[in-house]
Design a protein around this motif. Structure first.
Motif, mmCIF file in Angstrom:
data_model
loop_
_atom_site.group_PDB
_atom_site.id
_atom_site.type_symbol
_atom_site.label_atom_id
_atom_site.label_comp_id
_atom_site.label_asym_id
_atom_site.label_seq_id
_atom_site.Cartn_x
_atom_site.Cartn_y
_atom_site.Cartn_z
ATOM 1 N N GLN A 7 39.697 40.172 50.010
ATOM 2 C CA GLN A 7 39.983 38.759 49.732
ATOM 3 C C GLN A 7 38.784 37.893 50.104
ATOM 4 O O GLN A 7 38.250 38.010 51.203
ATOM 5 C CB GLN A 7 41.177 38.301 50.548
ATOM 6 N N SER A 43 44.046 33.543 42.714
ATOM 7 C CA SER A 43 45.329 32.986 43.132
ATOM 8 C C SER A 43 45.813 31.926 42.153
ATOM 9 O O SER A 43 45.031 31.089 41.684
ATOM 10 C CB SER A 43 45.197 32.363 44.524
ATOM 11 N N HIS A 49 40.651 31.196 45.982
ATOM 12 C CA HIS A 49 41.040 32.469 46.607
ATOM 13 C C HIS A 49 40.977 33.560 45.548
ATOM 14 O O HIS A 49 41.781 33.581 44.621
ATOM 15 C CB HIS A 49 42.450 32.338 47.181
ATOM 16 N N VAL A 51 40.547 37.855 44.790
ATOM 17 C CA VAL A 51 40.872 39.132 45.416
ATOM 18 C C VAL A 51 40.425 40.275 44.509
ATOM 19 O O VAL A 51 40.693 40.255 43.305
ATOM 20 C CB VAL A 51 42.389 39.245 45.675
#
Length: 95
Positions: A7, A43, A49, A51
């Protein structure tokens, strides 16, 4: 099999540049021996964000990934765009 969830928390204003680097990392990593899958997700609630969700055949394949030229080049650049330290977790696949 190993699963890795990495992340990254990107600084505001750096998202597009970070995604460009991240997409290049994904495309190059998918060519590596031992890479089963390597995905980039963002996200829904916070576009800063991102990942990486990875699957590797073995620890040796993952270790080789960390030495790959594209990893050595791109990951420090990506980390320089983060607002805090990345959270990277590795798992053994049970089922």
């Amino acid at each position: 099999m190993l699963k890795v969830v990495a992340q990254f928390f990107i600084k505001n204003g750096e998202v597009e540049k970070a995604l460009t680097l991240a997409k290049t990392l994904v495309l190059e990593t998918r060519k590596e021996n031992g890479c089963v899958s390597y995905e980039l997700c963002q996200s829904l609630g916070k576009d800063t964000h991102i990942v990486f969700i990875e699957e590797w055949e073995s620890q040796a394949a993952l270790d080789a990934h960390f030495q790959a030229p594209h990893f050595v080049d791109l990951v420090p650049k990506l980390q320089a765009m983060t607002e805090r330290e990345a959270v990277i977790t590795a798992f053994n696949k049970v089922m």
